[in-house]
Motif scaffolding. Structure first.
Motif, PDB file in Angstrom:
ATOM      1  N   PHE A 277      40.348  51.826  55.244  1.00  0.00           N
ATOM      2  CA  PHE A 277      40.238  50.810  54.332  1.00  0.00           C
ATOM      3  C   PHE A 277      41.633  50.250  54.056  1.00  0.00           C
ATOM      4  O   PHE A 277      41.906  49.101  53.855  1.00  0.00           O
ATOM      5  CB  PHE A 277      39.469  51.047  53.137  1.00  0.00           C
ATOM      6  CG  PHE A 277      37.915  51.786  53.359  1.00  0.00           C
ATOM      7  CD1 PHE A 277      37.589  51.533  54.510  1.00  0.00           C
ATOM      8  CD2 PHE A 277      37.471  52.163  51.838  1.00  0.00           C
ATOM      9  CE1 PHE A 277      35.916  52.091  54.394  1.00  0.00           C
ATOM     10  CE2 PHE A 277      35.997  52.687  52.073  1.00  0.00           C
ATOM     11  CZ  PHE A 277      35.431  52.740  53.262  1.00  0.00           C
TER      12      PHE A 277
ATOM     13  N   PHE B  74      37.050  48.983  60.807  1.00  0.00           N
ATOM     14  CA  PHE B  74      36.591  49.424  59.682  1.00  0.00           C
ATOM     15  C   PHE B  74      35.305  50.424  59.823  1.00  0.00           C
ATOM     16  O   PHE B  74      34.388  49.883  60.666  1.00  0.00           O
ATOM     17  CB  PHE B  74      35.996  48.294  58.952  1.00  0.00           C
ATOM     18  CG  PHE B  74      35.186  48.505  57.663  1.00  0.00           C
ATOM     19  CD1 PHE B  74      35.563  48.703  56.451  1.00  0.00           C
ATOM     20  CD2 PHE B  74      33.509  48.510  57.740  1.00  0.00           C
ATOM     21  CE1 PHE B  74      34.827  49.287  55.348  1.00  0.00           C
ATOM     22  CE2 PHE B  74      32.944  48.897  56.770  1.00  0.00           C
ATOM     23  CZ  PHE B  74      33.677  49.192  55.486  1.00  0.00           C
TER      24      PHE B  74
ATOM     25  N   ALA C  56      32.464  52.436  57.338  1.00  0.00           N
ATOM     26  CA  ALA C  56      32.102  52.868  56.163  1.00  0.00           C
ATOM     27  C   ALA C  56      32.261  54.136  55.884  1.00  0.00           C
ATOM     28  O   ALA C  56      32.605  54.734  54.586  1.00  0.00           O
ATOM     29  CB  ALA C  56      30.679  52.294  55.746  1.00  0.00           C
TER      30      ALA C  56
ATOM     31  N   ILE D 283      43.123  47.160  56.057  1.00  0.00           N
ATOM     32  CA  ILE D 283      42.402  46.062  55.692  1.00  0.00           C
ATOM     33  C   ILE D 283      43.050  45.412  54.527  1.00  0.00           C
ATOM     34  O   ILE D 283      43.238  44.284  54.581  1.00  0.00           O
ATOM     35  CB  ILE D 283      40.977  46.201  55.731  1.00  0.00           C
ATOM     36  CG1 ILE D 283      40.427  47.019  56.903  1.00  0.00           C
ATOM     37  CG2 ILE D 283      40.181  44.886  55.504  1.00  0.00           C
ATOM     38  CD1 ILE D 283      38.972  47.266  56.895  1.00  0.00           C
TER      39      ILE D 283
ATOM     40  N   PRO E  90      30.659  50.697  51.384  1.00  0.00           N
ATOM     41  CA  PRO E  90      31.217  49.164  50.927  1.00  0.00           C
ATOM     42  C   PRO E  90      31.567  49.317  49.430  1.00  0.00           C
ATOM     43  O   PRO E  90      32.554  48.725  49.190  1.00  0.00           O
ATOM     44  CB  PRO E  90      29.812  48.504  51.181  1.00  0.00           C
ATOM     45  CG  PRO E  90      29.116  49.112  52.359  1.00  0.00           C
ATOM     46  CD  PRO E  90      29.265  51.018  52.019  1.00  0.00           C
TER      47      PRO E  90
ATOM     48  N   PHE F 122      35.101  50.517  49.179  1.00  0.00           N
ATOM     49  CA  PHE F 122      35.936  49.459  49.767  1.00  0.00           C
ATOM     50  C   PHE F 122      36.149  48.337  48.655  1.00  0.00           C
ATOM     51  O   PHE F 122      37.252  48.060  48.169  1.00  0.00           O
ATOM     52  CB  PHE F 122      35.512  49.022  51.007  1.00  0.00           C
ATOM     53  CG  PHE F 122      36.419  47.578  51.451  1.00  0.00           C
ATOM     54  CD1 PHE F 122      37.368  48.062  52.337  1.00  0.00           C
ATOM     55  CD2 PHE F 122      36.182  46.425  51.244  1.00  0.00           C
ATOM     56  CE1 PHE F 122      38.465  46.900  52.532  1.00  0.00           C
ATOM     57  CE2 PHE F 122      37.019  45.309  51.783  1.00  0.00           C
ATOM     58  CZ  PHE F 122      37.996  45.729  52.524  1.00  0.00           C
TER      59      PHE F 122
ATOM     60  N   ALA G 280      35.708  42.837  60.587  1.00  0.00           N
ATOM     61  CA  ALA G 280      35.872  44.266  60.356  1.00  0.00           C
ATOM     62  C   ALA G 280      34.591  45.086  60.712  1.00  0.00           C
ATOM     63  O   ALA G 280      33.626  44.438  60.310  1.00  0.00           O
ATOM     64  CB  ALA G 280      36.173  44.437  58.811  1.00  0.00           C
ATOM     65  N   GLY G 281      34.913  46.031  61.538  1.00  0.00           N
ATOM     66  CA  GLY G 281      33.788  46.779  61.853  1.00  0.00           C
ATOM     67  C   GLY G 281      33.984  47.694  62.938  1.00  0.00           C
ATOM     68  O   GLY G 281      35.350  48.188  63.131  1.00  0.00           O
TER      69      GLY G 281
ATOM     70  N   VAL H  29      27.323  45.397  56.310  1.00  0.00           N
ATOM     71  CA  VAL H  29      27.020  46.967  56.872  1.00  0.00           C
ATOM     72  C   VAL H  29      25.972  47.209  56.168  1.00  0.00           C
ATOM     73  O   VAL H  29      25.578  47.241  55.125  1.00  0.00           O
ATOM     74  CB  VAL H  29      28.329  47.668  56.130  1.00  0.00           C
ATOM     75  CG1 VAL H  29      28.294  48.994  56.905  1.00  0.00           C
ATOM     76  CG2 VAL H  29      29.717  47.043  56.302  1.00  0.00           C
TER      77      VAL H  29
ATOM     78  N   LEU I 161      32.703  42.692  56.648  1.00  0.00           N
ATOM     79  CA  LEU I 161      32.493  43.798  56.877  1.00  0.00           C
ATOM     80  C   LEU I 161      31.310  44.121  57.687  1.00  0.00           C
ATOM     81  O   LEU I 161      30.115  43.638  57.275  1.00  0.00           O
ATOM     82  CB  LEU I 161      32.553  44.822  55.663  1.00  0.00           C
ATOM     83  CG  LEU I 161      33.704  44.700  54.626  1.00  0.00           C
ATOM     84  CD1 LEU I 161      33.718  45.779  53.453  1.00  0.00           C
ATOM     85  CD2 LEU I 161      35.054  45.103  55.508  1.00  0.00           C
TER      86      LEU I 161
ATOM     87  N   VAL J 251      29.848  41.373  52.892  1.00  0.00           N
ATOM     88  CA  VAL J 251      29.619  42.900  53.442  1.00  0.00           C
ATOM     89  C   VAL J 251      28.206  42.806  54.135  1.00  0.00           C
ATOM     90  O   VAL J 251      27.075  42.485  53.319  1.00  0.00           O
ATOM     91  CB  VAL J 251      29.269  43.876  52.063  1.00  0.00           C
ATOM     92  CG1 VAL J 251      29.119  45.254  52.571  1.00  0.00           C
ATOM     93  CG2 VAL J 251      30.796  43.853  51.348  1.00  0.00           C
TER      94      VAL J 251
END
Ligand SMILES: Cc1cc2nc3c(=O)[nH]c(=O)nc-3n(C[C@H](O)[C@H](O)[C@H](O)COP(=O)(O)OP(=O)(O)OC[C@H]3O[C@@H](n4cnc5c(N)ncnc54)[C@H](O)[C@@H]3O)c2cc1C
Ligand SMILES: NC(=O)c1ccc[n+]([C@@H]2O[C@H](COP(=O)([O-])OP(=O)(O)OC[C@H]3O[C@@H](n4cnc5c(N)ncnc54)[C@H](OP(=O)(O)O)[C@@H]3O)[C@@H](O)[C@H]2O)c1
Lengths: 245, 436
Positions: free
Chosen positions: A67, A59, A61, A70, A114, A117, A32-33, A87, A8, A85
């Protein structure tokens, strides 16, 4: 057994190093981003380095509706499923003082996004009964400092969340690790001066991977930050409040 | 984009510059910089002089744009971001049986730097320069990415290869990797007694990779003695290269004094047995022998050092011999001295290579050495050769244009690509390459 990492915040400098390193030893990566084009470039790089699976997925946040997709993709991944993670965002304290509405976004990026998620995906990992969740916090979360205490507060919240999650998931064979980097030479810190013990992202990435393999609970990276923060945490508040560090 | 102000230097540490640098990590960030504040791109600053400096101005540090974008295992064509290091490409692809087509003596050089200097390697006599193997370059222009190939935008392609970064930042490139038997090198080392024998052996060599180490302190009968290395790739097992060591501090000035160098060189030469020998080396040990010692440039102490490198045509070999005689007589040379035969392969207007012999020698940065280097440069001009701008830190505006016969064509294309002069570096300013 093969391991796949959901990463993430995969456009982060440290995440890129981590994805490459994991790919090089044969782990898969699901990046993921927010910046799909940039993640596609990283995915190609990971595939060239040996990742058996290198894919990208959106992704954000700040947008929990991103979410679910994913989760769907994750449930189809074979082997060990792990999550890292990366982020985070760090507006300067001055920017925040000028515009306090930045606080909630900072808390979402570093902590609640996060956390939401991870809470959603936790049952999936528990059902599988293995894997690692590595959450990147910060030494800034260990104590509220003059220079960045909103960011620090968000990281502290994330640390506490991870500690509770560890307590829960450990019972089902899922390992949760809190990572506390010191200062790292990344896009986030480029241009800031006088950063002590500045580390390269490759070093942080290697420490995270090693920590995950060895099932560490909390790591300081580079290690020098462990004694440094141990001392800083011991300073009485009555003294600390007068310091500028 | 954030700018970080620092002092920078080239590899020789003679020139320094204060610049504000941006370090983009993705294409969109680079595009935004080039649109608003175009500035010269730099790679790993492995150029010796000031090609990678812009004192008082801005720079774009490309080192974090270093990803493999695509690789076609059928054709061996690699699409890679310009900040990728040659040594990294080697590390990823050698185990798959592919090598960067041309490798300079340091694996830290980036693809962007290798294009901008049209670098040569130990296979130049056969393979030509780096640019010969480039099938496509993507430049980042203020209007966005622009694709160049040897056919499409051919003038801009030839001005970019070997073009000292003056056409703007290279975002990515496609290069044709070379098939390799495996990831080790089978190296034959031979002691060479003197100059004439050295040239004869270089002329006769049919090895893919050839390089000559030369004892630039040996005089008289021994002038031009050295070691010839000829190598091919091979498959088999050897232990991996050890991790890098660092030079922790600037060395004191006596570390490379003439007597130390003479003693070292003699021992180094004798290390290879009379009859020669064949050894198996890890591939990076052969191509990047110095990279294992990080920051080895600090061995020369605070004042830094120079590398003089020239190439002269085949028929000017005697002039090169005279230059070596002068170098040996000066007692100023360091152990690092290389002699190689070059082929004709080059791909840009300002590319250094020409068919002939190239000599490269390091000198500590002392007054006597800088004087000697300017004499050597004059001798190069006389021999109708040229000096290598990736190494130069001392030349002036007068001689360089004459050495590079396609200078005018280059200058014309560069002028229309960068009318505002945004990509001018300290080297370009010193040599006055951008004024008509
Ligand atoms: C130990 C050692 C051995 C060497 N051996 C050889 C050798 O055998 N053969 C040889 O040919 N050279 C050799 N060199 C020189 C070296 O290969 C070149 O100087 C090369 O350009 C260095 O790459 P760099 O990425 O560090 O570029 P830099 O030094 O950072 O920059 C060099 C030039 O390239 C331009 N540039 C860099 N990146 C970009 C980009 N993305 N877009 C546009 N322009 C760019 C810069 O503006 C500058 O003009 C050696 C150097 C060292 C230190
Ligand atoms: N650098 C340091 O000194 C340091 C020290 C301690 C801890 N850390 C932590 O390490 C982690 C990685 O940071 P970095 O140094 O590598 O910096 P970075 O490159 O700036 O990475 C931050 C990442 O967070 C992503 N992000 C921010 N908000 C997001 C959102 N709402 N949704 C999805 N992604 C979002 C960014 O994505 P975009 O590309 O889309 O913006 C970017 O990929 C962060 O958690 C940071 O707090 C860094």
């Amino acid at each position: 057994m093969s391991q796949t990492w959901i990463i993430l915040g995969a456009t982060s400098t440290i995440a890129r190093s981590f994805a490459r390193l994991a790919s090089g030893r044969g782990d898969g990566v699901l990046l993921a981003g927010r910046d799909i084009d940039d993640m596609a470039a990283t995915a190609s790089d990971c595939a060239a380095r040996g990742a058996p699976l290198a894919e990208v997925i959106a992704f954000d946040a700040r947008n929990a509706s991103s979410f679910k997709a994913i989760l769907d993709q994750a449930s189809g991944i074979e082997g060990t499923l792990s999550i890292a993670v990366f982020v985070g965002s760090m507006p300067t304290q001055d920017e925040i003082d000028a515009d306090p509405s930045l606080i909630s976004g900072t808390i979402v990026d570093n902590f609640t996004g996060p956390a939401e998620f991870l809470t959603m995906i936790a049952p999936l990992l528990e059902a599988r009964g293995n894997g690692t969740i590595a959450g990147i916090g910060s030494v800034a979360g260990d104590r509220g400092r003059l220079g960045n205490y909103v960011y620090g507060a968000a990281k502290a919240g994330f640390h506490t969340y991870l500690s509770g999650l560890r307590n829960r998931m450990g019972r089902k064979g899922v390992h949760v690790m809190t990572v506390k980097p010191g200062t790292v030479d990344t896009a986030m810190t480029w241009g800031m001066d006088k950063l002590p013990f500045l580390a390269q992202p490759e070093k942080i990435a290697a420490d995270i991977l090693r920590g995950a393999d060895r099932q560490k609970d909390t790591i300081y990276t580079p290690l020098i930050w462990w004694p440094v923060m141990t001392i800083i945490r011991l300073i009485p508040e009555r003294v600390f409040k007068k310091l500028k560090i | 984009m954030t700018w970080k102000t620092s002092e920078y230097s080239g590899w020789g540490r003679v020139h320094t510059a204060n610049s504000a640098a941006a370090r983009p990590e993705r294409a969109t960030a680079l595009a935004a910089i080039v649109e608003k504040t175009p500035a010269p791109a730099v790679g790993m600053r492995r150029s010796y002089g000031d090609a990678c400096l812009n004192d008082g101005g801005r720079m774009i540090d490309m080192s974090r744009m270093d990803r493999v974008l695509n690789f076609d295992p059928e054709t061996g064509i690699l699409h890679v971001e310009a900040g990728a290091q040659i040594g990294q490409i080697l590390k990823i692809f050698a185990p798959k049986g592919w090598l960067p087509p041309v490798m300079p003596g340091t694996g830290f050089a980036t693809v962007g730097g290798a294009i901008a200097m049209d670098v040569h390697g130990k296979n130049h006599h056969g393979a030509g320069s780096f640019g010969v193997h480039i099938t496509e370059i993507t430049l980042m222009t203020p209007k966005g990415p622009k694709v160049l190939t040897p056919r499409k935008n051919a003038g801009l392609f030839k001005a970019t290869v070997g073009g000292l970064g003056q056409t703007g930042p290279i975002l990515s490139a496609r290069l044709q990797l070379l098939r390799a038997k495996g990831d080790v090198m089978i190296v034959t080392e031979r002691r060479v007694e003197a100059w004439d024998e050295f040239l004869a052996l270089l002329d006769a060599s049919d090895a893919t990779y050839t390089v000559g180490w030369i004892d630039a302190t040996a005089r008289g009968d021994q002038l031009g003695r050295g070691i010839l290395e000829e190598a091919e790739t091979g498959a088999g097992l050897v232990t991996a290269a050890k991790r890098g060591k660092r030079i922790p501090v600037d060395a004191p000035s006596f570390a490379l004094s003439p007597s130390v160098v003479r003693t070292f060189n003699a021992a180094y030469w004798r290390r290879v047995p009379d009859r020669g020998r064949t050894v198996v080396k890890p591939i990076d040990d052969f191509f990047f022998p110095l990279d294992k010692i990080h920051d080895w440039n600090r061995l020369y102490g605070k004042s830094g050092f120079h590398q003089f490198q020239c190439v002269v045509p085949i028929d000017a070999a005697d002039s090169l011999r005279a230059m070596l005689e002068r170098i040996a007589g000066s007692g100023l040379a360091s152990p690092l001295a290389v002699l190689k035969r070059m082929g004709p392969g080059r791909a840009g207007y300002m590319s250094f290579p020409m068919e002939g012999y190239t000599l490269a020698v390091d000198f500590p940065n002392k007054v006597a050495a800088t004087r000697l280097i300017s004499e050597l440069e004059a001798a190069t001009v006389e021999a109708k050769g040229r000096i290598y701008l990736a190494k130069d830190a001392l030349s002036g505006p007068d001689s360089v244009r004459g050495m590079y016969p396609e200078f005018a064509a280059w200058a014309k294309v560069v002028k229309s690509a960068d009318p505002g002069g945004h990509y001018i570096t300290d080297l370009v300013r010193r040599l006055n390459l951008r004024t008509a």
